[in-house]
Design an enzyme around this catalytic site. Structure first.
Site, PDB file in Angstrom:
ATOM      1  N   LYS A  22       0.973  -1.185   0.127  1.00  0.00           N
ATOM      2  CA  LYS A  22       0.185   0.084  -0.125  1.00  0.00           C
ATOM      3  C   LYS A  22       0.847   1.315   0.030  1.00  0.00           C
ATOM      4  CE  LYS A  22      -1.628   1.511   4.045  1.00  0.00           C
ATOM      5  NZ  LYS A  22      -1.365   3.115   4.487  1.00  0.00           N
ATOM      6  N   ASN A  23       1.726   1.434   1.096  1.00  0.00           N
ATOM      7  CA  ASN A  23       2.720   2.307   0.946  1.00  0.00           C
ATOM      8  C   ASN A  23       3.572   2.812  -0.260  1.00  0.00           C
ATOM      9  OD1 ASN A  23       1.323   3.022   3.270  1.00  0.00           O
ATOM     10  ND2 ASN A  23       2.880   2.527   4.732  1.00  0.00           N
ATOM     11  N   ARG A  93      -4.437  10.728   4.774  1.00  0.00           N
ATOM     12  CA  ARG A  93      -3.295  11.605   5.032  1.00  0.00           C
ATOM     13  C   ARG A  93      -2.263  11.520   3.646  1.00  0.00           C
ATOM     14  NH1 ARG A  93      -1.678  13.941   9.554  1.00  0.00           N
ATOM     15  NH2 ARG A  93       0.529  13.854   8.619  1.00  0.00           N
ATOM     16  N   CYS A 117      -3.640  12.629  13.670  1.00  0.00           N
ATOM     17  CA  CYS A 117      -4.585  11.271  13.675  1.00  0.00           C
ATOM     18  C   CYS A 117      -4.191  10.412  14.972  1.00  0.00           C
ATOM     19  CB  CYS A 117      -4.318  10.490  12.528  1.00  0.00           C
ATOM     20  SG  CYS A 117      -2.728   9.681  12.444  1.00  0.00           S
ATOM     21  N   ARG A 122       1.684  14.308  13.574  1.00  0.00           N
ATOM     22  CA  ARG A 122       2.258  14.157  12.306  1.00  0.00           C
ATOM     23  C   ARG A 122       2.230  15.442  11.295  1.00  0.00           C
ATOM     24  NH1 ARG A 122      -0.398   8.714   9.948  1.00  0.00           N
ATOM     25  NH2 ARG A 122       1.368   8.769   8.707  1.00  0.00           N
ATOM     26  N   PRO A 123       3.063  16.368  11.480  1.00  0.00           N
ATOM     27  CA  PRO A 123       3.082  17.404  10.952  1.00  0.00           C
ATOM     28  C   PRO A 123       3.736  17.344   9.456  1.00  0.00           C
ATOM     29  CG  PRO A 123       4.700  17.565  12.233  1.00  0.00           C
ATOM     30  CD  PRO A 123       4.037  16.366  12.726  1.00  0.00           C
ATOM     31  N   ILE A 124       3.362  18.141   8.605  1.00  0.00           N
ATOM     32  CA  ILE A 124       4.160  18.101   7.154  1.00  0.00           C
ATOM     33  C   ILE A 124       5.058  19.248   7.012  1.00  0.00           C
ATOM     34  CG2 ILE A 124       2.513  16.867   6.207  1.00  0.00           C
ATOM     35  CD1 ILE A 124       1.490  19.471   4.703  1.00  0.00           C
ATOM     36  N   ASP A 125       5.563  19.782   8.240  1.00  0.00           N
ATOM     37  CA  ASP A 125       6.579  21.257   8.100  1.00  0.00           C
ATOM     38  C   ASP A 125       7.605  20.805   7.125  1.00  0.00           C
ATOM     39  OD1 ASP A 125       7.092  19.251  10.248  1.00  0.00           O
ATOM     40  OD2 ASP A 125       8.730  20.814  11.024  1.00  0.00           O
ATOM     41  N   LEU A 126       8.290  19.531   7.196  1.00  0.00           N
ATOM     42  CA  LEU A 126       9.443  19.227   6.565  1.00  0.00           C
ATOM     43  C   LEU A 126       9.156  19.088   4.951  1.00  0.00           C
ATOM     44  CD1 LEU A 126      10.976  16.544   8.927  1.00  0.00           C
ATOM     45  CD2 LEU A 126      11.455  18.914   8.773  1.00  0.00           C
ATOM     46  N   ASP A 305       5.350   0.276  11.964  1.00  0.00           N
ATOM     47  CA  ASP A 305       3.988  -0.270  11.458  1.00  0.00           C
ATOM     48  C   ASP A 305       3.723  -1.748  12.011  1.00  0.00           C
ATOM     49  OD1 ASP A 305       3.350   2.166  10.384  1.00  0.00           O
ATOM     50  OD2 ASP A 305       4.078   1.479   8.201  1.00  0.00           O
ATOM     51  N   ILE A 327       8.758   6.542  16.665  1.00  0.00           N
ATOM     52  CA  ILE A 327       8.490   7.262  15.548  1.00  0.00           C
ATOM     53  C   ILE A 327       7.365   8.016  15.862  1.00  0.00           C
ATOM     54  CG2 ILE A 327       8.228   7.154  13.166  1.00  0.00           C
ATOM     55  CD1 ILE A 327      10.793   5.992  13.740  1.00  0.00           C
ATOM     56  N   ARG A 397      -8.611  -0.141   4.899  1.00  0.00           N
ATOM     57  CA  ARG A 397      -7.784   1.111   4.252  1.00  0.00           C
ATOM     58  C   ARG A 397      -6.609   0.326   3.720  1.00  0.00           C
ATOM     59  NH1 ARG A 397      -6.853   6.134   7.668  1.00  0.00           N
ATOM     60  NH2 ARG A 397      -5.211   6.157   5.605  1.00  0.00           N
TER      61      ARG A 397
HETATM   62  N1  EPU Z   1       7.551  14.283  10.805  1.00  0.00           N
HETATM   63  C1  EPU Z   1       7.653  15.611  11.119  1.00  0.00           C
HETATM   64  N2  EPU Z   1       7.358  16.543  10.238  1.00  0.00           N
HETATM   65  C2  EPU Z   1       7.232  16.308   8.709  1.00  0.00           C
HETATM   66  C3  EPU Z   1       7.231  14.907   8.590  1.00  0.00           C
HETATM   67  C4  EPU Z   1       7.168  13.781   9.724  1.00  0.00           C
HETATM   68  O1  EPU Z   1       7.829  16.089  12.306  1.00  0.00           O
HETATM   69  O2  EPU Z   1       6.930  17.108   7.951  1.00  0.00           O
HETATM   70  C5  EPU Z   1       7.563  13.302  11.734  1.00  0.00           C
HETATM   71  C6  EPU Z   1       6.431  12.604  11.952  1.00  0.00           C
HETATM   72  O3  EPU Z   1       5.429  13.273  13.020  1.00  0.00           O
HETATM   73  C7  EPU Z   1       6.784  11.212  12.500  1.00  0.00           C
HETATM   74  C8  EPU Z   1       8.273  11.048  11.914  1.00  0.00           C
HETATM   75  O4  EPU Z   1       8.263  12.406  11.303  1.00  0.00           O
HETATM   76  O5  EPU Z   1       7.060  11.346  14.018  1.00  0.00           O
HETATM   77  C9  EPU Z   1       7.953  10.112  10.796  1.00  0.00           C
HETATM   78  O6  EPU Z   1       6.902  10.277   9.946  1.00  0.00           O
HETATM   79  P1  EPU Z   1       6.935  10.059   8.364  1.00  0.00           P
HETATM   80  O7  EPU Z   1       7.035  11.360   7.670  1.00  0.00           O
HETATM   81  O8  EPU Z   1       8.079   9.132   7.911  1.00  0.00           O
HETATM   82  O9  EPU Z   1       5.806   9.351   8.264  1.00  0.00           O
HETATM   83  P2  EPU Z   1       4.650   9.309   6.790  1.00  0.00           P
HETATM   84  O10 EPU Z   1       5.380   9.517   5.862  1.00  0.00           O
HETATM   85  O11 EPU Z   1       3.598  10.211   7.304  1.00  0.00           O
HETATM   86  C10 EPU Z   1       4.924   6.849   6.180  1.00  0.00           C
HETATM   87  C11 EPU Z   1       3.843   5.744   6.293  1.00  0.00           C
HETATM   88  C12 EPU Z   1       3.115   5.445   7.649  1.00  0.00           C
HETATM   89  C13 EPU Z   1       4.414   5.064   8.660  1.00  0.00           C
HETATM   90  C14 EPU Z   1       5.345   5.870   8.539  1.00  0.00           C
HETATM   91  C15 EPU Z   1       6.941   5.680   9.225  1.00  0.00           C
HETATM   92  C16 EPU Z   1       2.893   5.987   3.872  1.00  0.00           C
HETATM   93  C17 EPU Z   1       1.628   6.488   3.156  1.00  0.00           C
HETATM   94  N3  EPU Z   1       2.945   6.313   5.462  1.00  0.00           N
HETATM   95  O12 EPU Z   1       4.124   7.748   6.863  1.00  0.00           O
HETATM   96  O13 EPU Z   1       2.374   4.180   7.513  1.00  0.00           O
HETATM   97  O14 EPU Z   1       4.073   4.440   9.942  1.00  0.00           O
HETATM   98  O15 EPU Z   1       5.832   6.432   7.098  1.00  0.00           O
HETATM   99  O16 EPU Z   1       7.444   4.543   8.817  1.00  0.00           O
HETATM  100  O17 EPU Z   1       4.031   5.581   3.626  1.00  0.00           O
HETATM  101  C18 EPU Z   1       0.723   2.636   7.907  1.00  0.00           C
HETATM  102  O18 EPU Z   1       0.880   1.997   6.836  1.00  0.00           O
HETATM  103  O19 EPU Z   1      -0.123   2.173   8.873  1.00  0.00           O
HETATM  104  C19 EPU Z   1       1.320   3.892   8.232  1.00  0.00           C
HETATM  105  C20 EPU Z   1       0.922   4.814   9.234  1.00  0.00           C
END
Ligand code: EPU
Length: 417
Positions: A22-23, A93, A117, A122-126, A305, A327, A397
């Site tokens: 899925k991811n 998301r 969530c 889970r911010p997207i600031d980066l 995960d 994480i 999902r």
């Molecule tokens: N983070 C920030 N700022 C950002 C982005 C991330 O602080 O701009 C933090 C997050 O809050 C978290 C950490 O960095 O603490 C890692 O988050 P990451 O961005 O890697 O997670 P993601 O990309 O949103 C993906 C998977 C998740 C999986 C995580 C970690 C997808 C669609 N989702 O999420 O999958 O848990 O990586 O491996 O690829 C799931 O499948 O159940 C799932 C939640």
């Protein structure tokens, strides 16, 4: 709302086919926005997040067809909307993955800010900082992130923290930027490398994906391609836990044991009998399990995960195990539901202390997120009596035909409407 009813105690015997990841599939579908030509994706898991992504892409102007139940043909001749609306982002998301492709292809993207969530803020600031480095102007107002740019310009970006979808979003955006981009402290997840493979088939010039430094030489246009999605390592890990807990002899096929190294070695430390072959893994249950501590980590470490499923496994191991979630800040909601089934678990900040082996009994439990739901199903497979798992839309999902797959190897599991 559908529920699962599971009668515990049946050993699992036979073979399960692992679906596509899925991811990996979600960013791959978003990547098709980068070209006007047709992209064919194979080995797609038909889960609800894929259906949501199809809805989103259609709103943006893509033609999306599913010629079979594991493939899609996607073509975006013209981008007709630049917006991922709240209604879609709130249910998934990963919708933020259209930001990079839309911005690169047409210079504009507007995506509803995903809120927190069940598992964390889970911010997207980066992602946003990265787009700004590539020369985009980014405003966040009225609940939306709006990014604009004439043409993105290559830059040197070092992520402050490893982010999977952040790496993917920036990598996609940089394919059409002018000049070269380097992404430092990039995510090493196999899904990132899979996306880079697809993009390279589409004409991108990406090297280093799967390592912590990715280099992307921008090109003017991308073209159509055909790509098969890698197997889902989390689905495979979930079934490994099922086999280890329920007993029997289970073989997982069409998977990649190379992506499961940390999970397999941790499971072996806990006494699970696992054999690896080419594209297959065999787990034989029945031997006593022992406790083993784990800390979740970015790939190639033990995946967050898999943390909830591992907790279910540890309820059946003799001794005390410490599970540290590094994480996400709130990914232990399944623990209280496992306790209601008889598990002995205490949460202390980012650590869970699991004392086993517990005799689990069936109860009505509520799924809170995708992987939490999976852990409740695992617990139910060994619990005495019947467990009802409510709110399984979370499971739908991300797990393809979970109950069919489990039933085919002997589990007593039914979906009730
Ligand atoms: N983070 C920030 N700022 C950002 C982005 C991330 O602080 O701009 C933090 C997050 O809050 C978290 C950490 O960095 O603490 C890692 O988050 P990451 O961005 O890697 O997670 P993601 O990309 O949103 C993906 C998977 C998740 C999986 C995580 C970690 C997808 C669609 N989702 O999420 O999958 O848990 O990586 O491996 O690829 C799931 O499948 O159940 C799932 C939640």
């Amino acid at each position: 709302m559908d529920k699962l009813k599971i009668k515990g105690g049946a050993p699992l015997q036979g073979q399960i086919q692992i679906s596509g990841a899925k991811n990996s599939a979600l960013p791959a579908m978003a990547a098709t926005l980068l070209t006007a030509e047709e992209v064919t994706l194979e080995n797609l898991p038909m889960v609800n997040d894929i259906i949501t992504t199809r809805r989103l892409l259609r709103e943006l102007g893509s033609e999306v067809e599913f010629p079979s139940n594991s493939s899609a043909r996607l073509k975006t001749r013209n981008v007709i909307s630049h917006e991922a609306p709240y209604e879609l982002v709130k249910t998934m998301r990963a919708s933020v993955l259209v930001l990079g492709p839309l911005l690169a292809r047409s210079g504009r993207a507007r995506v509803s800010m995903p809120g927190g969530c069940a598992i964390g803020a889970r911010p997207i600031d980066l992602h946003i900082k990265g787009f700004e480095k590539l020369g985009a102007s980014v405003a966040t107002e009225y609940g939306y992130v709006e990014a604009t740019a004439k043409r993105l310009k290559g830059a040197n970006i070092v992520f402050e923290k490893i982010t999977v979808t952040g790496t993917e979003n920036l990598m996609m955006a940089a394919t059409l930027a002018e000049g070269t981009t380097t992404l430092g402290n990039a995510a090493l997840e196999p899904e990132v490398a899979d996306l880079a493979q697809l993009l390279n088939k589409m004409g991108a010039k990406i090297s280093g994906a799967g390592t912590s430094t990715i280099t992307i030489e921008g090109v003017d246009t991308l073209h159509g391609a055909k790509h098969s999605i890698i197997p889902d390592r989390i689905e495979a890990g979930t079934f490994l836990a099922a086999g280890a807990m329920a007993g029997g002899d289970l073989e997982l096929v069409s998977c990649d044991p190379g992506h499961l190294t940390s999970v397999i070695s941790k499971f072996r430390e806990a006494g699970v009998n696992i054999e690896e072959g080419k594209g297959r893994v065999r787990v034989r249950g029945g031997s006593p399990l022992r406790s083993a501590d784990v800390v979740t980590h970015e790939y190639p470490g033990f995946a967050t995960d898999m943390q909830a499923q591992y907790m279910a496994l540890m309820t059946q191991a003799n001794g005390i195990s410490l599970i540290t979630e590094s994480i996400f800040e709130n990914r232990f909601i399944h623990a209280s539901e496992l306790v209601r089934m008889g598990a002995n678990i205490r949460i202390d900040g980012s650590r869970a202390v699991v004392a086993g082996k517990s005799r689990l009994t069936g109860a009505t439990v509520i799924a809170s997120d995708l992987r939490a739901s999976a852990s409740l199903v695992l617990a139910a497979l060994v619990a005495k009596g019947v467990t009802t798992v409510d709110r399984i839309y979370h499971l739908d999902r991300g797990y393809e035909k979970l109950e069919e797959k489990l039933r085919s190897v002997g589990a007593h599991i039914d979906r009730v409407k």
